[in-house]
Scaffold this motif. Structure first.
Motif, PDB file in Angstrom:
ATOM      1  N   ALA A 112      56.774   7.888  18.476  1.00  0.00           N
ATOM      2  CA  ALA A 112      56.989   7.040  17.300  1.00  0.00           C
ATOM      3  C   ALA A 112      58.099   7.579  16.397  1.00  0.00           C
ATOM      4  O   ALA A 112      58.210   7.176  15.238  1.00  0.00           O
ATOM      5  CB  ALA A 112      55.691   6.901  16.512  1.00  0.00           C
ATOM      6  N   GLY A 113      58.908   8.501  16.890  1.00  0.00           N
ATOM      7  CA  GLY A 113      60.039   9.018  16.132  1.00  0.00           C
ATOM      8  C   GLY A 113      59.700  10.147  15.189  1.00  0.00           C
ATOM      9  O   GLY A 113      60.562  10.604  14.431  1.00  0.00           O
ATOM     10  N   GLY A 114      58.450  10.598  15.215  1.00  0.00           N
ATOM     11  CA  GLY A 114      58.034  11.685  14.329  1.00  0.00           C
ATOM     12  C   GLY A 114      57.609  11.184  12.965  1.00  0.00           C
ATOM     13  O   GLY A 114      57.854  10.035  12.593  1.00  0.00           O
ATOM     14  N   PRO A 115      56.961  12.045  12.164  1.00  0.00           N
ATOM     15  CA  PRO A 115      56.523  11.649  10.820  1.00  0.00           C
ATOM     16  C   PRO A 115      57.711  11.483   9.880  1.00  0.00           C
ATOM     17  O   PRO A 115      58.761  12.108  10.059  1.00  0.00           O
ATOM     18  CB  PRO A 115      55.622  12.812  10.383  1.00  0.00           C
ATOM     19  N   THR A 116      57.534  10.633   8.861  1.00  0.00           N
ATOM     20  CA  THR A 116      58.569  10.476   7.849  1.00  0.00           C
ATOM     21  C   THR A 116      58.498  11.633   6.864  1.00  0.00           C
ATOM     22  O   THR A 116      57.576  12.456   6.898  1.00  0.00           O
ATOM     23  CB  THR A 116      58.393   9.157   7.086  1.00  0.00           C
ATOM     24  N   ARG A 117      59.442  11.672   5.935  1.00  0.00           N
ATOM     25  CA  ARG A 117      59.466  12.744   4.930  1.00  0.00           C
ATOM     26  C   ARG A 117      58.282  12.650   3.979  1.00  0.00           C
ATOM     27  O   ARG A 117      57.906  13.635   3.354  1.00  0.00           O
ATOM     28  CB  ARG A 117      60.769  12.682   4.142  1.00  0.00           C
ATOM     29  N   GLU A 139      44.189   9.061  24.964  1.00  0.00           N
ATOM     30  CA  GLU A 139      43.807   8.155  26.036  1.00  0.00           C
ATOM     31  C   GLU A 139      44.316   6.759  25.741  1.00  0.00           C
ATOM     32  O   GLU A 139      44.607   6.414  24.586  1.00  0.00           O
ATOM     33  CB  GLU A 139      42.280   8.136  26.188  1.00  0.00           C
ATOM     34  N   ALA A 140      44.428   5.952  26.771  1.00  0.00           N
ATOM     35  CA  ALA A 140      44.832   4.563  26.582  1.00  0.00           C
ATOM     36  C   ALA A 140      43.879   3.875  25.613  1.00  0.00           C
ATOM     37  O   ALA A 140      42.666   4.032  25.712  1.00  0.00           O
ATOM     38  CB  ALA A 140      44.827   3.835  27.921  1.00  0.00           C
ATOM     39  N   GLY A 141      44.442   3.129  24.662  1.00  0.00           N
ATOM     40  CA  GLY A 141      43.629   2.446  23.665  1.00  0.00           C
ATOM     41  C   GLY A 141      43.452   3.211  22.377  1.00  0.00           C
ATOM     42  O   GLY A 141      42.994   2.656  21.380  1.00  0.00           O
ATOM     43  N   ASP A 142      43.812   4.510  22.365  1.00  0.00           N
ATOM     44  CA  ASP A 142      43.698   5.289  21.129  1.00  0.00           C
ATOM     45  C   ASP A 142      44.640   4.738  20.057  1.00  0.00           C
ATOM     46  O   ASP A 142      45.706   4.186  20.362  1.00  0.00           O
ATOM     47  CB  ASP A 142      44.048   6.753  21.380  1.00  0.00           C
ATOM     48  N   ILE A 143      44.235   4.895  18.806  1.00  0.00           N
ATOM     49  CA  ILE A 143      45.054   4.500  17.660  1.00  0.00           C
ATOM     50  C   ILE A 143      45.263   5.730  16.790  1.00  0.00           C
ATOM     51  O   ILE A 143      44.298   6.341  16.321  1.00  0.00           O
ATOM     52  CB  ILE A 143      44.377   3.391  16.838  1.00  0.00           C
ATOM     53  N   VAL A 144      46.520   6.119  16.588  1.00  0.00           N
ATOM     54  CA  VAL A 144      46.873   7.273  15.762  1.00  0.00           C
ATOM     55  C   VAL A 144      47.423   6.763  14.443  1.00  0.00           C
ATOM     56  O   VAL A 144      48.364   5.968  14.423  1.00  0.00           O
ATOM     57  CB  VAL A 144      47.927   8.156  16.463  1.00  0.00           C
ATOM     58  N   VAL A 145      46.837   7.205  13.332  1.00  0.00           N
ATOM     59  CA  VAL A 145      47.281   6.803  12.001  1.00  0.00           C
ATOM     60  C   VAL A 145      47.786   8.037  11.263  1.00  0.00           C
ATOM     61  O   VAL A 145      47.044   8.989  11.062  1.00  0.00           O
ATOM     62  CB  VAL A 145      46.138   6.137  11.194  1.00  0.00           C
ATOM     63  N   VAL A 146      49.061   8.009  10.880  1.00  0.00           N
ATOM     64  CA  VAL A 146      49.672   9.103  10.128  1.00  0.00           C
ATOM     65  C   VAL A 146      49.745   8.667   8.668  1.00  0.00           C
ATOM     66  O   VAL A 146      50.440   7.713   8.323  1.00  0.00           O
ATOM     67  CB  VAL A 146      51.085   9.431  10.653  1.00  0.00           C
ATOM     68  N   SER A 147      49.029   9.365   7.791  1.00  0.00           N
ATOM     69  CA  SER A 147      48.946   8.930   6.398  1.00  0.00           C
ATOM     70  C   SER A 147      50.089   9.500   5.570  1.00  0.00           C
ATOM     71  O   SER A 147      50.823  10.386   5.994  1.00  0.00           O
ATOM     72  CB  SER A 147      47.610   9.351   5.787  1.00  0.00           C
ATOM     73  N   THR A 148      50.219   8.972   4.353  1.00  0.00           N
ATOM     74  CA  THR A 148      51.129   9.537   3.379  1.00  0.00           C
ATOM     75  C   THR A 148      50.292  10.238   2.330  1.00  0.00           C
ATOM     76  O   THR A 148      49.061  10.217   2.387  1.00  0.00           O
ATOM     77  CB  THR A 148      52.023   8.451   2.755  1.00  0.00           C
ATOM     78  N   SER A 149      50.912  10.869   1.350  1.00  0.00           N
ATOM     79  CA  SER A 149      50.173  11.666   0.374  1.00  0.00           C
ATOM     80  C   SER A 149      49.222  10.791  -0.432  1.00  0.00           C
ATOM     81  O   SER A 149      49.592   9.740  -0.925  1.00  0.00           O
ATOM     82  CB  SER A 149      51.142  12.377  -0.569  1.00  0.00           C
ATOM     83  N   GLU A 209      50.556   4.358  14.130  1.00  0.00           N
ATOM     84  CA  GLU A 209      50.796   3.601  12.905  1.00  0.00           C
ATOM     85  C   GLU A 209      50.964   4.533  11.711  1.00  0.00           C
ATOM     86  O   GLU A 209      50.704   5.728  11.794  1.00  0.00           O
ATOM     87  CB  GLU A 209      49.619   2.648  12.630  1.00  0.00           C
ATOM     88  N   GLY A 210      51.394   3.963  10.587  1.00  0.00           N
ATOM     89  CA  GLY A 210      51.479   4.714   9.339  1.00  0.00           C
ATOM     90  C   GLY A 210      52.847   5.296   9.106  1.00  0.00           C
ATOM     91  O   GLY A 210      53.877   4.701   9.460  1.00  0.00           O
ATOM     92  N   ASP A 211      52.890   6.496   8.501  1.00  0.00           N
ATOM     93  CA  ASP A 211      54.150   7.107   8.082  1.00  0.00           C
ATOM     94  C   ASP A 211      54.849   7.844   9.225  1.00  0.00           C
ATOM     95  O   ASP A 211      54.970   9.075   9.242  1.00  0.00           O
ATOM     96  CB  ASP A 211      53.906   8.048   6.890  1.00  0.00           C
ATOM     97  N   VAL A 212      55.288   7.054  10.216  1.00  0.00           N
ATOM     98  CA  VAL A 212      56.148   7.541  11.280  1.00  0.00           C
ATOM     99  C   VAL A 212      57.407   6.687  11.276  1.00  0.00           C
ATOM    100  O   VAL A 212      57.436   5.598  10.694  1.00  0.00           O
ATOM    101  CB  VAL A 212      55.450   7.473  12.660  1.00  0.00           C
ATOM    102  N   GLU A 213      58.455   7.172  11.923  1.00  0.00           N
ATOM    103  CA  GLU A 213      59.735   6.472  11.862  1.00  0.00           C
ATOM    104  C   GLU A 213      59.707   5.114  12.555  1.00  0.00           C
ATOM    105  O   GLU A 213      60.282   4.145  12.057  1.00  0.00           O
ATOM    106  CB  GLU A 213      60.839   7.353  12.485  1.00  0.00           C
TER     107      GLU A 213
END
Length: 243
Positions: free
Chosen positions: A166-171, A209-219, A142-146
């Motif tokens: 997830a298409g990589g992080p956004t700019r 692992e299955a069930g993990d949640i990855v959150v990519v934040s913005t500034s 989730e978060g700032d990924v494409e």
């Protein structure tokens, strides 16, 4: 770097309102090293990234589309081979009807069937449940990924691979604020990683692992909270399952 990968354990014992506040506090503390409360000032227990907690030793929990074999000792008419768990997480079983299996271990399912058969039909039934085919496991990015979403994983999947799915992080993504949530037994863990340092090999490219949640934040803190809110339906479901 002051933002080294680190794991935080958050107990699920407090009531939901207190726990939610602790999660928000932890997210704020994870939002950066230059401002805001330090991660070491939270009430969470820290664990080194090199010894991150894992579900590897936990019993497998059955999910939709898994294929099961169920044996009832000395009762071949009640035993099942290659029964597929439907999308509602249930299977039909002779005499007792629908059995909820998703999210449960094989032993938990066996005990349920034993109790229900023993209540009306058999004396001291002995049931064993085997997983003959496991469906693809899933994790959330989730978060700032494409292309945020829920992704199927087969075999080993690292943090970098998950973000690539997830298409990589956004700019606008803040690469030193990558947070992973993991549920183990009755605990929720959170880890913060710096994606640049993971790419350079300074921080570990941790296996997910299955069930993990990855959150990519913005500034900034606001961006992190926004990303967390985007993940809220998934996180809420996770927290309610373990309370």
């Amino acid at each position: 770097s002051c933002c080294e990968g680190r794991w935080v354990k958050m107990s699920t014992k407090p009531r939901w309102t207190i726990f939610a506040a602790m999660v928000v506090t932890s997210l704020l503390s994870l939002s950066g090293c230059a401002s805001g409360p330090s991660i070491t000032e939270t009430r969470a227990q820290l664990t080194a990234a090199s010894s991150m907690p894992t579900n590897g030793s936990s019993a497998y929990r059955i999910g939709a589309s898994d294929v099961l074999q169920i044996d009832v000792f000395d009762e071949p008419a009640l035993s099942l081979e290659d029964i597929t768990v439907d999308t509602s997480g249930t299977i039909p079983f002779p005499l007792i009807g629908e059995v909820q299996v998703a999210g449960r271990t094989g032993r938990e399912i066996a005990r349920d069937i034993e109790d229900r058969l023993g209540a009306e039909y058999l004396r001291n039934p002995q049931v064993t449940v085997f997983v003959t085919s496991s469906a693809s496991q899933r994790l959330t990015v989730e978060g700032d990924v494409e292309t945020p979403g829920v992704f199927e994983i087969k075999g080993d999947t690292s943090l970098l691979q998950a973000i690539a799915l997830a298409g990589g992080p956004t700019r606008t993504a803040n690469l030193d604020e990558i947070i992973v949530f993991r549920h183990i037994d009755q605990e929720v863990y959170a880890a913060q990683f710096d994606l640049r340092e993971v790419r350079m090999g300074i921080e570990p490219n941790v296996p997910l692992e299955a069930g993990d949640i990855v959150v990519v934040s913005t500034s900034g803190v606001k961006g992190l909270l926004r990303d967390a809110l985007q993940a809220a339906p998934v996180l809420t479901a996770l927290f309610y399952r373990i309370l």
